[in-house]
Design a protein around this motif. Structure first.
Motif, PDB file in Angstrom:
ATOM      1  N   UNK A   1       0.716  -1.124   0.017  1.00 48.15           N
ATOM      2  CA  UNK A   1       0.011   0.063   0.005  1.00 48.15           C
ATOM      3  C   UNK A   1       0.865   1.455   0.192  1.00 48.15           C
ATOM      4  N   UNK A   2       2.204   1.153   0.478  1.00 49.80           N
ATOM      5  CA  UNK A   2       3.022   2.373   0.616  1.00 49.80           C
ATOM      6  C   UNK A   2       4.410   1.965  -0.220  1.00 49.80           C
ATOM      7  N   UNK A   3       4.928   3.298  -0.670  1.00 51.69           N
ATOM      8  CA  UNK A   3       6.060   3.269  -1.415  1.00 51.69           C
ATOM      9  C   UNK A   3       7.223   2.809  -0.355  1.00 51.69           C
ATOM     10  N   UNK A   4       7.172   3.019   0.946  1.00 47.82           N
ATOM     11  CA  UNK A   4       8.173   2.786   1.854  1.00 47.82           C
ATOM     12  C   UNK A   4       7.597   2.698   3.161  1.00 47.82           C
ATOM     13  N   UNK A   5       8.096   1.771   3.935  1.00 51.58           N
ATOM     14  CA  UNK A   5       7.721   1.741   5.445  1.00 51.58           C
ATOM     15  C   UNK A   5       8.687   2.013   6.398  1.00 51.58           C
ATOM     16  N   UNK A   6       8.858   2.756   7.657  1.00 54.02           N
ATOM     17  CA  UNK A   6       9.687   2.913   8.421  1.00 54.02           C
ATOM     18  C   UNK A   6       9.148   2.558   9.726  1.00 54.02           C
ATOM     19  N   UNK A   7       9.857   1.696  10.466  1.00 51.97           N
ATOM     20  CA  UNK A   7       9.379   1.248  11.710  1.00 51.97           C
ATOM     21  C   UNK A   7      10.420   1.631  12.895  1.00 51.97           C
ATOM     22  N   UNK A   8       9.646   2.578  13.827  1.00 51.12           N
ATOM     23  CA  UNK A   8      10.338   3.129  14.952  1.00 51.12           C
ATOM     24  C   UNK A   8       9.584   3.003  16.014  1.00 51.12           C
TER      25      UNK A   8
ATOM     26  N   UNK B   1      12.444   0.166   6.361  1.00 53.29           N
ATOM     27  CA  UNK B   1      13.652   0.605   7.157  1.00 53.29           C
ATOM     28  C   UNK B   1      13.135   0.648   8.703  1.00 53.29           C
ATOM     29  N   UNK B   2      14.166   0.876   9.346  1.00 55.85           N
ATOM     30  CA  UNK B   2      14.020   0.931  10.937  1.00 55.85           C
ATOM     31  C   UNK B   2      14.941   2.033  11.568  1.00 55.85           C
ATOM     32  N   UNK B   3      14.656   2.428  12.628  1.00 57.73           N
ATOM     33  CA  UNK B   3      15.546   3.396  13.351  1.00 57.73           C
ATOM     34  C   UNK B   3      14.775   3.413  14.731  1.00 57.73           C
ATOM     35  N   UNK B   4      15.532   4.599  15.501  1.00 57.05           N
ATOM     36  CA  UNK B   4      15.080   4.758  16.912  1.00 57.05           C
ATOM     37  C   UNK B   4      15.907   3.871  17.817  1.00 57.05           C
ATOM     38  N   UNK B   5      15.198   3.709  18.789  1.00 56.62           N
ATOM     39  CA  UNK B   5      15.801   2.692  19.945  1.00 56.62           C
ATOM     40  C   UNK B   5      15.776   1.329  19.519  1.00 56.62           C
ATOM     41  N   UNK B   6      14.926   0.918  18.592  1.00 55.06           N
ATOM     42  CA  UNK B   6      15.015  -0.564  18.091  1.00 55.06           C
ATOM     43  C   UNK B   6      16.051  -0.749  17.625  1.00 55.06           C
ATOM     44  N   UNK B   7      17.014   0.332  17.014  1.00 53.60           N
ATOM     45  CA  UNK B   7      18.125  -0.115  16.291  1.00 53.60           C
ATOM     46  C   UNK B   7      19.465   0.300  16.970  1.00 53.60           C
ATOM     47  N   UNK B   8      19.398   1.217  17.931  1.00 49.70           N
ATOM     48  CA  UNK B   8      20.443   1.825  18.739  1.00 49.70           C
ATOM     49  C   UNK B   8      20.353   1.164  20.255  1.00 49.70           C
ATOM     50  N   UNK B   9      19.426   0.451  20.444  1.00 55.43           N
ATOM     51  CA  UNK B   9      19.592  -0.186  21.692  1.00 55.43           C
ATOM     52  C   UNK B   9      18.965   0.628  22.963  1.00 55.43           C
ATOM     53  N   UNK B  10      18.440   1.706  22.737  1.00 48.39           N
ATOM     54  CA  UNK B  10      18.069   2.608  23.569  1.00 48.39           C
ATOM     55  C   UNK B  10      18.869   3.516  23.762  1.00 48.39           C
ATOM     56  N   UNK B  11      18.930   4.913  23.213  1.00 48.26           N
ATOM     57  CA  UNK B  11      19.823   6.118  23.448  1.00 48.26           C
ATOM     58  C   UNK B  11      18.987   7.338  23.646  1.00 48.26           C
TER      59      UNK B  11
END
Length: 410
Positions: free
Chosen positions: A211-218, A370-380
């Motif tokens: 449904x979307x051109x891209x998805x970001x998971x944060x 794509x993903x970002x935020x705490x789920x990728x940096x372990x909680x910063x």
């Protein structure tokens, strides 16, 4: 008279600058050519630039610098560990003390709110649609960057209100909800839609990608870690994020309660100071590690200490005691292998870390996911999450064939 400070749950801690004090503080800036304060900000808020504008009396220009680089500029001015980042890098500290950059940012964003400035605007639509899962700092930064390039962004949030940890985990005396809501309101002129009370699981990702051109998971880290202790099932044993969420949304009284917090991070500090603000009779912080190795920001630790909260270091929890199904005490063993300690308690809060919720823990590999935020940096920090969201937005724009803003700071 006691030298400890008292914090009220519904009153913001500390006062901001007035105009005269702000200009005076800004005049202390050395106007470094290659400003280390700006290089030290993960979110690229560019304090050197907004301080220059403020020195010239150009408050609108200062607000534009903050808002265009950091869509959560008002919130960050209150909670960012500036002493470790921009202020920690300030050259002025070699002469006397660093410029109070966070308070200057707070003044400017307060003026932005008072004057109802609308700074962020979107470009003409490019026909692209992006979904952001979670409405925390990373997703919000990603969405703003994309919307300013002409994308339509839908943000899907499991909670009833956007903001993530800003709205659900940080004590209101540090970050009032009205400040979070102000930051969110600055997004009104962008092509961003919020869908709250809309949980998304790993199984929904494939459908979103159609449904979307891209998805970001944060989605952050919202599942609390626990300790395998005898007595952990007793009434009165709580996990930090759950307790902070309840404290922020429901503001329960802790009057008369004896509360022990186990943990040495920022979340543990928030639990301790919130418990004291909610009138707990006694609050104690217990670290397993030496104080020198604690992970909490020193400013937050000092706030707890200044509120009269004792810190007991190098003790490991061994067992939780109880009567009639309720907590009564907790036993500890010292790191030296000799010392023992028992603390009476009506409530024990475990602040020993967080991890990903299992329903969104696993993600497929996909070129438009794509993903970002705490789920990728372990909680910063919040600014680190903002930086992560901006980087992801730049990658998304490249993946869908768009060119990111030239001035976007990554």
């Amino acid at each position: 008279m006691s030298r400890t400070i008292r914090v009220m749950e519904n009153r913001e801690l500390g006062k901001g600058f007035d105009a005269r004090a702000a200009i005076a503080e800004a005049s202390r800036c050395l106007l470094c050519h290659d400003a280390p304060c700006s290089r030290a900000c993960p979110a690229g808020t560019d304090p050197a630039r907004f301080i220059r504008s403020l020195r010239l009396g150009n408050i609108k220009g200062a607000a534009e610098t903050i808002r265009e680089n950091n869509p959560l500029g008002a919130s960050c001015s209150r909670i960012c560990p500036a002493n470790e980042l921009c202020e920690g890098a300030c050259i002025r500290a070699r002469l006397d003390e660093p410029v109070k950059i966070a308070k200057l940012q707070r003044f400017i964003t307060d003026e932005e709110r008072r004057l109802d400035m609308h700074i962020l605007t979107g470009a003409d639509t490019n026909g692209k649609k992006v979904a952001c899962i979670g409405a925390g700092p990373a997703s919000l930064a990603c969405a703003v960057t994309l919307a300013r390039e002409g994308c339509h962004v839908d943000i899907m949030e499991a909670a009833g209100h956007p903001g993530g940890m800003l709205s659900l985990g940080i004590p209101p005396f540090r970050l009032p909800q009205e400040i979070v809501d102000f930051d969110l309101s600055r997004l009104d002129d962008l092509d961003i839609s919020f869908f709250c009370d809309t949980p998304i699981s790993s199984q929904d990702i494939d459908n979103l990608l159609t449904r979307y051109d891209a998805v970001f998971v944060g989605t952050g880290l919202w599942k609390p870690k626990t300790l395998d202790l005898p007595g952990k099932e007793l009434d009165g044993v709580c996990h930090a994020l759950n307790w902070l969420k309840t404290a922020r949304l429901e503001k329960p009284s802790e009057a008369g309660n004896r509360i022990v917090i186990i943990g040495d991070g920022d979340v543990a500090m928030d639990c301790a100071t919130t418990a004291a603000a909610l009138l707990a009779a006694n609050v104690k912080l217990v670290y397993c590690r030496p104080i020198a190795f604690a992970s909490a920001n020193m400013a937050e630790t000092l706030l707890a200490v200044n509120m009269g909260i004792p810190v007991l270091a190098e003790f490991f929890p061994k067992a939780i005691r109880g009567e009639n199904g309720k907590v009564t005490a907790i036993d500890f063993t010292g790191a030296d292998g000799i010392s023992h300690m028992t603390l009476a308690a009506d409530k024990i809060i475990l602040a020993v870390g967080q991890e990903q919720q299992p329903d969104i823990a696993s993600l497929p590999v996909h070129p438009r996911l794509f993903a970002g935020g705490d789920r990728t940096n372990g909680g910063a920090t919040v600014v680190a999450a903002i930086a992560s969201g901006k980087r992801a937005a730049a990658a998304i724009l490249e993946a869908i064939g768009e060119t990111p803003l030239a001035e976007t700071r990554l």
